[in-house]
Write a protein that holds these residues in place. Structure first.
Motif, mmCIF file in Angstrom:
data_model
loop_
_atom_site.group_PDB
_atom_site.id
_atom_site.type_symbol
_atom_site.label_atom_id
_atom_site.label_comp_id
_atom_site.label_asym_id
_atom_site.label_seq_id
_atom_site.Cartn_x
_atom_site.Cartn_y
_atom_site.Cartn_z
ATOM 1 N N SER A 32 -39.588 -50.628 -4.914
ATOM 2 C CA SER A 32 -38.605 -49.623 -5.016
ATOM 3 C C SER A 32 -36.990 -50.488 -5.152
ATOM 4 N N GLY A 33 -36.093 -49.682 -5.632
ATOM 5 C CA GLY A 33 -34.665 -50.068 -5.561
ATOM 6 C C GLY A 33 -34.286 -50.436 -4.085
ATOM 7 N N LEU A 34 -34.887 -49.600 -3.188
ATOM 8 C CA LEU A 34 -34.584 -49.384 -1.845
ATOM 9 C C LEU A 34 -35.261 -50.612 -1.068
ATOM 10 N N ALA A 35 -36.001 -51.580 -1.830
ATOM 11 C CA ALA A 35 -36.527 -52.660 -1.098
ATOM 12 C C ALA A 35 -35.134 -53.716 -1.180
ATOM 13 N N PHE A 36 -34.088 -53.718 -2.112
ATOM 14 C CA PHE A 36 -32.895 -54.345 -2.119
ATOM 15 C C PHE A 36 -31.880 -53.704 -1.392
ATOM 16 N N ILE A 37 -31.664 -52.633 -1.561
ATOM 17 C CA ILE A 37 -30.623 -51.920 -0.752
ATOM 18 C C ILE A 37 -31.102 -50.873 -0.008
ATOM 19 N N PRO A 38 -31.420 -50.714 1.238
ATOM 20 C CA PRO A 38 -32.275 -49.993 2.021
ATOM 21 C C PRO A 38 -31.481 -48.733 2.341
ATOM 22 N N LEU A 39 -32.244 -47.446 2.195
ATOM 23 C CA LEU A 39 -31.549 -46.308 2.862
ATOM 24 C C LEU A 39 -31.763 -46.150 4.303
ATOM 25 N N ALA A 40 -31.101 -46.117 4.983
ATOM 26 C CA ALA A 40 -31.030 -46.144 6.413
ATOM 27 C C ALA A 40 -31.772 -44.892 6.862
ATOM 28 N N LEU A 41 -31.796 -43.949 5.968
ATOM 29 C CA LEU A 41 -32.739 -42.667 6.457
ATOM 30 C C LEU A 41 -34.192 -42.964 6.432
ATOM 31 N N THR A 42 -34.477 -43.736 5.840
ATOM 32 C CA THR A 42 -36.124 -44.206 5.742
ATOM 33 C C THR A 42 -36.153 -45.509 6.000
ATOM 34 N N PRO A 43 -35.900 -46.323 7.387
ATOM 35 C CA PRO A 43 -36.070 -47.459 7.311
ATOM 36 C C PRO A 43 -37.412 -48.296 7.209
ATOM 37 N N THR A 44 -38.493 -47.651 7.667
ATOM 38 C CA THR A 44 -39.936 -48.175 7.521
ATOM 39 C C THR A 44 -40.151 -48.301 6.039
#
Length: 257
Positions: free
Chosen positions: A139-151
């Motif tokens: 996911s793009g969130l592997a590189f900029i995490p979304l704090a709402l879904t940390p795990t």
């Protein structure tokens, strides 16, 4: 990766990105097997795509994965592509989590342990094929995490790392490793509202972009669309700009995402 003439397993293939990929590959003349936990969803997808196959799989069940892989190898001995698409994404309030770690456990088991276990179980079969592919989905969130879904973000960062190591260890085999890195896409991963969120990329547009990249860049190791590139390469701008991006990115995302 060649895009036709394959026998392809897609986990989480009954909905969202998984179903859309299954249908795209099915249209191109591949034998596609979709796997998931919900028989009704699998049946509906297969009914809409004559010739597609399905198989029940609980990706959280370690022993079940081994049994599933053995059966799959017998039923589809030409299996040469695995797409690890199954995943869950749930919001977490870490301040109030306490001893209730159900979401954490399910997310890690589904998103990380599941693909690792299934890869281990299927690798002997894949290595026997003249040409095979393992496609992980980060996911793009592997590189900029979304704090709402940390795990969720942590598991996707781990999948990126695992994909790199797996690719290196398989470099002298017939098995390629490709990492698909989606942006925010209109699916129901985080609920029905996401499917119509104008901030998200339309699912059809995303799949069209993915298939175009696979057709035109057969040696690509990461499938990166234009929308995900700012996230994927955010660290190249330096620590200060990365931190600023992380802050603004999270400040701009209201719950639920």
């Amino acid at each position: 990766m060649k895009i036709s003439g394959n026998t392809i397993l897609i986990t989480g293939g009954g909905s969202g990105i998984g179903r859309a990929l299954a249908e795209a590959f099915h249209t191109l003349g591949n034998q596609v097997i979709i796997a998931g936990r919900r028989q009704q969803v699998l049946d509906e997808t297969v009914a809409a795509n004559p010739g597609m196959k399905s198989a029940l799989l609980d990706i959280e069940n370690a022993e079940g994965i081994r049994v599933f892989a053995d059966r799959l190898g017998k039923d589809y001995p030409s299996l040469n592509v695995v797409i690890h698409n199954a995943g869950i994404m749930r919001p977490e309030n870490l301040l109030e989590q306490g001893d209730d770690l159900g979401t954490l456990d399910a997310t890690v088991t589904t998103n990380l342990l599941g693909p690792i276990r299934l890869t281990a179980a299927l690798l002997p079969l894949l290595k026997q094929q003249p040409a095979a592919t393992i496609m992980t989905v980060s996911s793009g969130l592997a590189f900029i995490p979304l704090a709402l879904t940390p795990t969720y973000c942590a598991t996707k960062a781990a999948i990126h790392s695992y994909s790199q190591s797996l690719r290196y260890q398989l470099r002298n085999t017939s098995v390629d490793v490709i990492e698909l890195v989606p942006p925010y896409v209109q699916t129901e991963l985080m609920g029905s509202g996401q499917a119509s969120d104008p901030r998200a990329m339309p699912l059809k547009d995303f799949i069209d972009e993915v298939m175009t990249i696979l057709k035109t860049q057969p040696d690509a190791t990461e499938i990166l669309g234009e929308r995900v590139r700012p996230l994927r390469f955010a660290e190249l701008n330096g620590v200060e700009k990365y931190e600023a991006f992380f802050q603004s990115f999270n400040d701009a995302v209201p719950a639920p995402h």
